[in-house]
Design an enzyme around this catalytic site. Structure first.
Site, mmCIF file in Angstrom:
data_model
loop_
_atom_site.group_PDB
_atom_site.id
_atom_site.type_symbol
_atom_site.label_atom_id
_atom_site.label_comp_id
_atom_site.label_asym_id
_atom_site.label_seq_id
_atom_site.Cartn_x
_atom_site.Cartn_y
_atom_site.Cartn_z
ATOM 1 N N GLU A 24 9.048 16.781 -19.472
ATOM 2 C CA GLU A 24 8.115 15.688 -19.142
ATOM 3 C C GLU A 24 7.308 16.113 -17.911
ATOM 4 O O GLU A 24 7.879 16.653 -16.957
ATOM 5 C CB GLU A 24 8.978 14.459 -18.836
ATOM 6 C CG GLU A 24 8.243 13.217 -18.435
ATOM 7 C CD GLU A 24 9.251 12.067 -18.169
ATOM 8 O OE1 GLU A 24 10.442 12.155 -18.585
ATOM 9 O OE2 GLU A 24 8.850 11.093 -17.510
ATOM 10 N N ASN B 292 3.090 14.748 -21.242
ATOM 11 C CA ASN B 292 2.713 13.814 -20.189
ATOM 12 C C ASN B 292 2.384 12.501 -20.899
ATOM 13 O O ASN B 292 1.279 12.329 -21.419
ATOM 14 C CB ASN B 292 1.509 14.308 -19.394
ATOM 15 C CG ASN B 292 1.180 13.351 -18.249
ATOM 16 O OD1 ASN B 292 1.685 12.226 -18.210
ATOM 17 N ND2 ASN B 292 0.334 13.785 -17.334
ATOM 18 N N TYR C 67 -5.277 12.409 -9.265
ATOM 19 C CA TYR C 67 -5.032 13.336 -10.376
ATOM 20 C C TYR C 67 -5.799 14.660 -10.258
ATOM 21 O O TYR C 67 -5.615 15.535 -11.111
ATOM 22 C CB TYR C 67 -5.369 12.647 -11.700
ATOM 23 C CG TYR C 67 -4.515 11.419 -11.957
ATOM 24 C CD1 TYR C 67 -3.141 11.540 -12.157
ATOM 25 C CD2 TYR C 67 -5.068 10.140 -11.964
ATOM 26 C CE1 TYR C 67 -2.347 10.420 -12.372
ATOM 27 C CE2 TYR C 67 -4.281 9.013 -12.183
ATOM 28 C CZ TYR C 67 -2.924 9.160 -12.379
ATOM 29 O OH TYR C 67 -2.144 8.060 -12.592
ATOM 30 N N ARG D 219 4.735 6.361 -5.739
ATOM 31 C CA ARG D 219 3.721 5.371 -6.108
ATOM 32 C C ARG D 219 4.371 4.016 -6.388
ATOM 33 O O ARG D 219 5.488 3.766 -5.951
ATOM 34 C CB ARG D 219 2.901 5.915 -7.297
ATOM 35 C CG ARG D 219 2.208 7.241 -6.953
ATOM 36 C CD ARG D 219 1.393 7.770 -8.110
ATOM 37 N NE ARG D 219 0.297 6.854 -8.455
ATOM 38 C CZ ARG D 219 -0.395 6.937 -9.586
ATOM 39 N NH1 ARG D 219 -0.115 7.888 -10.476
ATOM 40 N NH2 ARG D 219 -1.366 6.076 -9.845
ATOM 41 N N ARG E 180 -11.133 10.619 -13.411
ATOM 42 C CA ARG E 180 -10.293 9.457 -13.189
ATOM 43 C C ARG E 180 -9.516 9.622 -11.887
ATOM 44 O O ARG E 180 -8.710 10.549 -11.755
ATOM 45 C CB ARG E 180 -9.317 9.420 -14.369
ATOM 46 C CG ARG E 180 -8.193 8.471 -14.233
ATOM 47 C CD ARG E 180 -7.105 8.796 -15.251
ATOM 48 N NE ARG E 180 -6.092 7.763 -15.181
ATOM 49 C CZ ARG E 180 -4.851 7.921 -15.574
ATOM 50 N NH1 ARG E 180 -4.449 9.073 -16.083
ATOM 51 N NH2 ARG E 180 -3.995 6.942 -15.456
ATOM 52 N N PRO F 89 -2.393 8.243 -22.805
ATOM 53 C CA PRO F 89 -3.627 7.504 -22.563
ATOM 54 C C PRO F 89 -4.287 7.797 -21.215
ATOM 55 O O PRO F 89 -3.601 7.976 -20.211
ATOM 56 C CB PRO F 89 -3.181 6.039 -22.628
ATOM 57 C CG PRO F 89 -1.704 6.054 -22.453
ATOM 58 C CD PRO F 89 -1.238 7.363 -23.013
ATOM 59 N N ASN F 90 -5.594 7.840 -21.266
ATOM 60 C CA ASN F 90 -6.481 8.004 -20.107
ATOM 61 C C ASN F 90 -6.538 9.433 -19.574
ATOM 62 O O ASN F 90 -7.347 9.734 -18.702
ATOM 63 C CB ASN F 90 -6.110 7.033 -18.967
ATOM 64 C CG ASN F 90 -6.161 5.590 -19.423
ATOM 65 O OD1 ASN F 90 -7.194 5.148 -19.899
ATOM 66 N ND2 ASN F 90 -5.051 4.870 -19.333
ATOM 67 N N ALA G 44 0.827 6.371 -19.051
ATOM 68 C CA ALA G 44 1.388 5.026 -18.844
ATOM 69 C C ALA G 44 2.490 4.682 -19.851
ATOM 70 O O ALA G 44 3.360 3.854 -19.563
ATOM 71 C CB ALA G 44 0.273 3.984 -18.896
ATOM 72 N N HIS H 265 4.346 14.856 -15.029
ATOM 73 C CA HIS H 265 3.451 13.899 -14.377
ATOM 74 C C HIS H 265 2.685 14.644 -13.306
ATOM 75 O O HIS H 265 3.298 15.305 -12.457
ATOM 76 C CB HIS H 265 4.232 12.731 -13.768
ATOM 77 C CG HIS H 265 5.005 11.993 -14.800
ATOM 78 N ND1 HIS H 265 4.386 11.192 -15.737
ATOM 79 C CD2 HIS H 265 6.321 11.998 -15.099
ATOM 80 C CE1 HIS H 265 5.305 10.724 -16.560
ATOM 81 N NE2 HIS H 265 6.484 11.199 -16.208
HETATM 82 C C1 DQA Z 1 0.891 10.091 -14.948
HETATM 83 C C2 DQA Z 1 1.564 9.007 -14.108
HETATM 84 C C3 DQA Z 1 1.599 7.688 -14.855
HETATM 85 O O1 DQA Z 1 2.247 6.685 -14.048
HETATM 86 C C4 DQA Z 1 0.185 7.218 -15.140
HETATM 87 O O2 DQA Z 1 0.208 6.014 -15.890
HETATM 88 C C5 DQA Z 1 -0.642 8.247 -15.793
HETATM 89 C C6 DQA Z 1 -0.489 9.650 -15.421
HETATM 90 C C7 DQA Z 1 0.708 11.404 -14.162
HETATM 91 O O3 DQA Z 1 0.390 12.404 -14.804
HETATM 92 O O4 DQA Z 1 0.863 11.427 -12.943
HETATM 93 O O5 DQA Z 1 -1.517 7.933 -16.582
HETATM 94 O O6 DQA Z 1 1.714 10.370 -16.077
#
Ligand code: DQA
Length: 149
Positions: free
Chosen positions: A99, A75, A24, A108, A19, A11-12, A78, A101
């Site tokens: 995985e 990825n 990011y 964080r 964003r 998501p997002n 959240a 990020h």
């Molecule tokens: C994320 C880190 C997560 O905590 C966050 O909710 C994201 C992006 C990252 O790519 O750094 O949406 O996965």
């Protein structure tokens, strides 16, 4: 082993580039996809690249990958920190899972320090920006290549 790799985004991440760019970066998800496709060519991998804001869609792609793929780069965004369902789905998938990020989650908020998905992941890239996807693909290619040998 199949050289098809699923690259899944939670998501997002459709808003990447717009964003919180201080966290990011400025690259969009389309940029990430084209970088992944270019690298995949040199690594002789095929890519299925997806993003969804819906947990069930990510789960369905993992189920699809079970039949077709030699690896998953994910990825989970959240859902990393909340989703037992994604962990359960990944536990049905045998080949390598890496995985990713973009941000350094351990620097964080405390709620980002725990990952359900990490209970399954064979490796985790965090804090390498969007370059983390490339590093993850290289690792999957290496694991596929050494398994075949
Ligand atoms: C994320 C880190 C997560 O905590 C966050 O909710 C994201 C992006 C990252 O790519 O750094 O949406 O996965």
């Amino acid at each position: 082993m199949s050289r098809l790799v699923y690259v899944l985004n939670g998501p997002n991440l459709n808003l990447l580039g717009k964003r919180q760019p201080h966290i990011y970066g400025h690259e969009t998800l389309a940029d990430v996809e084209s970088d992944c496709r270019a690298l995949a060519k040199t690594l002789e991998l095929d890519i299925a690249f997806h993003q969804s804001n819906r947990e069930y869609e990510l789960i369905d792609w993992i189920h699809e990958a079970r039949e077709k793929a030699g690896g998953i780069v994910i990825n989970p965004a959240a859902f990393t920190h909340t989703s037992v369902a994604l962990l359960d789905a990944l536990n049905t998938f045998e080949p390598p899972v890496i995985e990713v990020h973009i941000s350094q989650v351990h620097k964080r908020e405390a709620f980002r320090h725990h990952s359900y998905v990490s209970l399954r992941s064979d490796g985790v890239m965090a804090g390498f920006g969007t370059q983390g996807y490339q590093l993850a693909l290289r690792r999957i290619a290496h694991l596929i290549d050494t398994k075949k040998a």
